[in-house]
Structure formats: C-alpha cells, structure tokens
Design a protein around this motif. Structure first.
Motif, PDB file in Angstrom:
ATOM      1  N   GLN A   1      -7.736   0.872   9.581  1.00  0.00           N
ATOM      2  CA  GLN A   1      -8.318  -0.576   9.321  1.00  0.00           C
ATOM      3  C   GLN A   1      -8.342  -1.385  10.380  1.00  0.00           C
ATOM      4  O   GLN A   1      -9.126  -2.425  10.386  1.00  0.00           O
ATOM      5  N   SER A   2      -7.605  -1.190  11.410  1.00  0.00           N
ATOM      6  CA  SER A   2      -7.409  -2.078  12.483  1.00  0.00           C
ATOM      7  C   SER A   2      -8.617  -2.358  13.278  1.00  0.00           C
ATOM      8  O   SER A   2      -8.874  -3.438  13.846  1.00  0.00           O
ATOM      9  N   VAL A   3      -9.551  -1.279  13.407  1.00  0.00           N
ATOM     10  CA  VAL A   3     -10.771  -1.649  14.266  1.00  0.00           C
ATOM     11  C   VAL A   3     -11.744  -2.358  13.606  1.00  0.00           C
ATOM     12  O   VAL A   3     -12.347  -3.562  14.075  1.00  0.00           O
ATOM     13  N   TRP A   4     -11.552  -2.478  12.203  1.00  0.00           N
ATOM     14  CA  TRP A   4     -12.632  -3.486  11.362  1.00  0.00           C
ATOM     15  C   TRP A   4     -11.852  -4.735  11.291  1.00  0.00           C
ATOM     16  O   TRP A   4     -12.633  -5.592  11.781  1.00  0.00           O
ATOM     17  N   VAL A   5     -10.465  -4.950  11.165  1.00  0.00           N
ATOM     18  CA  VAL A   5      -9.929  -6.315  11.436  1.00  0.00           C
ATOM     19  C   VAL A   5     -10.217  -6.857  12.761  1.00  0.00           C
ATOM     20  O   VAL A   5     -10.478  -7.972  12.839  1.00  0.00           O
ATOM     21  N   LEU A   6     -10.143  -5.787  13.722  1.00  0.00           N
ATOM     22  CA  LEU A   6     -10.437  -6.524  15.139  1.00  0.00           C
ATOM     23  C   LEU A   6     -11.677  -6.953  15.445  1.00  0.00           C
ATOM     24  O   LEU A   6     -12.003  -7.906  16.048  1.00  0.00           O
ATOM     25  N   ARG A   7     -12.821  -6.284  14.798  1.00  0.00           N
ATOM     26  CA  ARG A   7     -14.036  -6.814  14.822  1.00  0.00           C
ATOM     27  C   ARG A   7     -14.275  -8.112  14.381  1.00  0.00           C
ATOM     28  O   ARG A   7     -14.763  -8.909  15.085  1.00  0.00           O
TER      29      ARG A   7
ATOM     30  N   ILE B   1       0.748  -1.291   0.072  1.00  0.00           N
ATOM     31  CA  ILE B   1       0.169  -0.242   0.054  1.00  0.00           C
ATOM     32  C   ILE B   1       0.807   1.243  -0.187  1.00  0.00           C
ATOM     33  O   ILE B   1       1.672   1.377   0.978  1.00  0.00           O
ATOM     34  N   THR B   2       0.570   2.100  -1.130  1.00  0.00           N
ATOM     35  CA  THR B   2       1.557   3.274  -1.168  1.00  0.00           C
ATOM     36  C   THR B   2       0.786   4.539  -1.635  1.00  0.00           C
ATOM     37  O   THR B   2      -0.217   4.247  -2.014  1.00  0.00           O
ATOM     38  N   PHE B   3       1.546   5.677  -1.485  1.00  0.00           N
ATOM     39  CA  PHE B   3       0.660   6.949  -1.937  1.00  0.00           C
ATOM     40  C   PHE B   3       1.998   8.076  -2.631  1.00  0.00           C
ATOM     41  O   PHE B   3       2.024   8.220  -3.602  1.00  0.00           O
ATOM     42  N   VAL B   4       2.672   8.669  -1.449  1.00  0.00           N
ATOM     43  CA  VAL B   4       3.471   9.466  -1.917  1.00  0.00           C
ATOM     44  C   VAL B   4       5.192   9.518  -1.616  1.00  0.00           C
ATOM     45  O   VAL B   4       5.908  10.171  -1.913  1.00  0.00           O
TER      46      VAL B   4
ATOM     47  N   GLU C   1       2.801  -1.702   4.517  1.00  0.00           N
ATOM     48  CA  GLU C   1       2.545  -0.225   4.114  1.00  0.00           C
ATOM     49  C   GLU C   1       3.826   0.153   3.557  1.00  0.00           C
ATOM     50  O   GLU C   1       5.005  -0.405   3.915  1.00  0.00           O
ATOM     51  N   ASP C   2       4.113   1.324   2.628  1.00  0.00           N
ATOM     52  CA  ASP C   2       5.180   1.725   2.351  1.00  0.00           C
ATOM     53  C   ASP C   2       6.129   2.131   3.326  1.00  0.00           C
ATOM     54  O   ASP C   2       7.453   2.006   2.754  1.00  0.00           O
ATOM     55  N   ASP C   3       6.261   2.365   4.663  1.00  0.00           N
ATOM     56  CA  ASP C   3       7.484   2.467   5.377  1.00  0.00           C
ATOM     57  C   ASP C   3       7.900   1.338   5.873  1.00  0.00           C
ATOM     58  O   ASP C   3       8.532   1.541   7.048  1.00  0.00           O
ATOM     59  N   MET C   4       7.318   0.383   5.606  1.00  0.00           N
ATOM     60  CA  MET C   4       8.073  -1.081   6.073  1.00  0.00           C
ATOM     61  C   MET C   4       9.049  -1.666   5.287  1.00  0.00           C
ATOM     62  O   MET C   4       9.609  -0.915   4.344  1.00  0.00           O
TER      63      MET C   4
ATOM     64  N   LEU D   1      -6.410   5.061   4.031  1.00  0.00           N
ATOM     65  CA  LEU D   1      -5.694   3.817   4.432  1.00  0.00           C
ATOM     66  C   LEU D   1      -6.647   2.621   4.492  1.00  0.00           C
ATOM     67  O   LEU D   1      -6.141   1.299   4.202  1.00  0.00           O
ATOM     68  N   ARG D   2      -7.564   2.970   5.321  1.00  0.00           N
ATOM     69  CA  ARG D   2      -8.650   1.883   5.578  1.00  0.00           C
ATOM     70  C   ARG D   2      -9.118   1.373   4.265  1.00  0.00           C
ATOM     71  O   ARG D   2      -9.088  -0.112   4.116  1.00  0.00           O
ATOM     72  N   MET D   3      -9.614   2.030   3.333  1.00  0.00           N
ATOM     73  CA  MET D   3      -9.909   1.364   2.170  1.00  0.00           C
ATOM     74  C   MET D   3      -8.859   0.588   1.355  1.00  0.00           C
ATOM     75  O   MET D   3      -9.185  -0.399   0.838  1.00  0.00           O
ATOM     76  N   ASN D   4      -7.889   1.073   1.231  1.00  0.00           N
ATOM     77  CA  ASN D   4      -6.678   0.540   0.649  1.00  0.00           C
ATOM     78  C   ASN D   4      -6.287  -0.719   1.351  1.00  0.00           C
ATOM     79  O   ASN D   4      -5.795  -1.943   0.508  1.00  0.00           O
ATOM     80  N   TRP D   5      -6.491  -0.850   2.561  1.00  0.00           N
ATOM     81  CA  TRP D   5      -6.210  -2.114   3.288  1.00  0.00           C
ATOM     82  C   TRP D   5      -7.500  -3.282   2.920  1.00  0.00           C
ATOM     83  O   TRP D   5      -7.010  -4.462   2.582  1.00  0.00           O
ATOM     84  N   LEU D   6      -8.611  -2.662   2.973  1.00  0.00           N
ATOM     85  CA  LEU D   6      -9.834  -3.743   3.102  1.00  0.00           C
ATOM     86  C   LEU D   6     -10.418  -3.821   1.882  1.00  0.00           C
ATOM     87  O   LEU D   6     -11.577  -4.560   1.863  1.00  0.00           O
ATOM     88  N   GLU D   7     -10.015  -3.182   0.692  1.00  0.00           N
ATOM     89  CA  GLU D   7     -10.457  -3.500  -0.562  1.00  0.00           C
ATOM     90  C   GLU D   7      -9.286  -4.377  -1.257  1.00  0.00           C
ATOM     91  O   GLU D   7      -8.403  -3.796  -1.312  1.00  0.00           O
TER      92      GLU D   7
END
Length: 350
Positions: A237-243, A31-34, A126-129, A105-111
């Motif tokens: 995205q973390s709250v959606w994944v945790l749910r 997942i990246t952007f700028v 994510e791109d800083d990994m 971030l959330r949509m890029n993770w979860l789509e």
C-alpha cells in the motif's frame, strides 16, 4: 503548550460533569489474516490502553481470505474469526469485515469506511503490531498541541531512526522542531491519520484506480525501490499512499528516537516501555524471516535493523555519518499524470 505530564493527568482529573469532553474520537482499523497469535497480542494491547474518561473508540477488524489452505491453513483463518467474534471491546463499537475472496495487503489497507465524519483520527495496525498502554494519550497529546498544521495528514506512533543531519536536540523542549519533524514518507507502522485526510486519501486512490494506471513516483533515486516494487507487482500500500502524499504535498509528523525520553512521563508505571507502537516483524508476506528485537536486560527497546544499528553507532561516537533524512526537497511537478510514464529509465531499476 500542553506538557506530557498534563496529558497523562487528563485520564484522571480532566473531565467531569461540568466540562465538555475534548478527548478525540478514534477509529482503530486492524488488518489480519492467519497470524492469530500475533492478532491476539495486538488486541490485548489495544484493550489494555488508556482511552481517557470520555472518548469514543471504535474497532474495525478486517480479515482477509484465501482458498490456498496449504499456504494459509483454513483452521488459522477460522481461528482469527473466532477471536474477533469473542473479543470484548468496551470502548465503542466493534465492526468485523470478513472477506470472501483474497484481497491482499494493499486492498485491505486502502479499502475502508469512507464516512469518518464522526471521528477525529483513524489509526491503522497490521496484526504483528503491538501498542503501548499510553498510545492513545500520545494521540491526545498531539491532538491538543499545535503540531498538526494544515499540511500534516498523519503522524506516526513508531519513532523515527532517521535524524536530520547535524541536528542538535533539546529533548526537554516543547518546541516542535526539537522533538518532531515533518517528512514526506509513508508511515506503515502505527500511522494515525486525521480522519478527513484518511477519507481524502482513500478517495484519491479510488479515483486514481479508475485511470487503470500505477501510482508511479518521480524518476529519482530516492524512489527507485518504490518504482521497482511496482514493476515487480508487490502487494504494498505504501506506494499508493506516498503518491497521495507527494502529489497533494502532504506531510507526516514523526518523533525522533533520540528524544523518546521526552515522553518518559507516559511510562511512569513501566519504565521498560519506550514505544507507542512497535512492529514485531513476524513472518508474513513482507518478512520471510523473523527479525529479532533489540533488548536491554530483557526490556524491549526497538527493532534491530541496519538503519538503527548505524544510528546507534553514531550515537555512541563509533563513526559513520547520518544519511539524508526523508525530508524531500522535491522539484515542482507540473503534470502528475506524466510522472513515471516515461518508461525508458525503468529497466535500470532491476
């Protein structure tokens, strides 16, 4: 039980014409952007990894978009696409998803790609990994072990800095409970999902979104921050994944930072490496100030944060107590549709 040394040797002598390949197939989602410099560093580390003699590893690059060029310069967005287009990926297919509207971030993770039937695992970065050259061999180590029971949906490439209270470790042991533990938390730094669990999680989020509700978590102190983030409209995205993890009663497998030496065979060629993935915590939506990394004589160790600092103090016998681990002893929830809908306690979250 496989040993670390055996898994390391697999890349050299396991597979031949007479053996059926057992190396797991992997989809890597970036997942990246700028942040094109960070993005380039991640891609270089991914390409430098050892993927064994017979695995298929596809690379999916998801690039976000914005018309707010003052905050997200157009030249930086274009640079990311240029790097993606020119990047050579010899281990499988390279797929570039370039958005034409801002997703966040959330949509890029979860789509994502729902048909993952041709993969064993899906890894998300994510791109800083940055990953270790041995990160895939670690995945292989987990793959051929008996560590992934039915309830474990994913495992984490970053070590945990939170240890079980009063735990005694035998890091030379191959027993799961001595090196790893299962926990109900969201790994955001180098998660590796079982492919079908990843698809199930995406479908869960998609179906949940039809309801027009937020993924409130139980009104409990341990979820206070997560529910507060939702009230504040944070793009996470973390709250959606945790749910999903809580409602479906899934687990994440993590390895103890204390036992990272157990995997020393992975790092024979470079003893300065003690991680399978690391987050550089660079300036972005979630970090407004760059967080420095702990070093020892210039050798990268691990992120410096309050949890880690507290852990080090205890490890050195300087006092303090280890907090409760993220292993949840959650009460049974009879109707998950009602979780978080009793809004009265929520104002106290501020």
């Amino acid at each position: 039980m496989p040993t670390v040394a055996n898994i390391v040797a697999r890349s050299e002598n396991f597979h031949n014409k007479d053996n059926e390949c057992s190396d797991p197939d992997l989809l890597i989602k970036v997942i990246t952007f700028v942040r094109y410099e960070s993005f380039s560093r991640l891609l270089r580390s991914l390409r430098a990894a050892d993927y064994g003699p017979c695995s298929s590893v596809d690379l999916q690059i998801t690039i976000d978009f914005s018309l707010n060029f003052e905050k997200y310069p157009k030249v930086s967005q274009e640079k990311v696409f240029e790097i993606s287009s020119s990047f050579n990926w010899p281990f499988g297919r390279k797929i570039i998803l370039r958005r034409i509207h801002s997703a966040g971030l959330r949509m890029n993770w979860l789509e994502g790609i729902y048909d993952v039937s041709s993969y064993d695992y899906v890894a998300i970065f994510e791109d800083d990994m940055e990953v270790s050259p041995q990160f895939y061999n670690f995945i292989n180590y987990i793959h051929v072990s008996n560590y992934l029971n039915e309830d474990v949906a994913s495992f984490c490439l970053c070590p945990s800095t939170i240890l079980k209270p009063s735990a005694e470790f035998d890091c030379s042991s191959s027993e799961k409970g001595q090196i790893f533990y299962e926990t109900q938390f969201t790994c955001s730094w180098g998660p590796v999902w079982k492919a079908q669990e990843y698809a199930d999680m995406l479908n869960f989020v998609h179906d949940f979104s039809f309801e027009g509700e937020m993924p409130w978590l139980p009104l409990d102190e341990k979820y206070r921050e997560h529910n507060k983030w939702m009230l504040e409209g944070k793009d996470l995205q973390s709250v959606w994944v945790l749910r999903y993890i809580l409602q479906k009663r899934k687990r994440t497998l993590v390895y103890h930072l204390h036992c990272v030496t157990h995997f020393s065979d992975f790092f024979e060629s470079d003893r300065s490496q003690r991680y399978f993935a690391i987050n550089h915590k660079e300036i972005g939506e979630n970090y407004h100030v760059h967080v420095t990394l702990e070093t020892d004589g210039g050798k990268l160790l691990v992120q410096s944060d309050a949890t880690f600092d507290s852990f080090v103090a205890m490890w050195k016998g300087e006092g303090g107590q280890l907090g409760d681990p993220l292993i949840l002893k959650m009460e049974e929830v009879e109707d998950w549709r009602k979780v978080g809908l009793d809004i009265n306690p929520q104002p106290s979250l501020s």
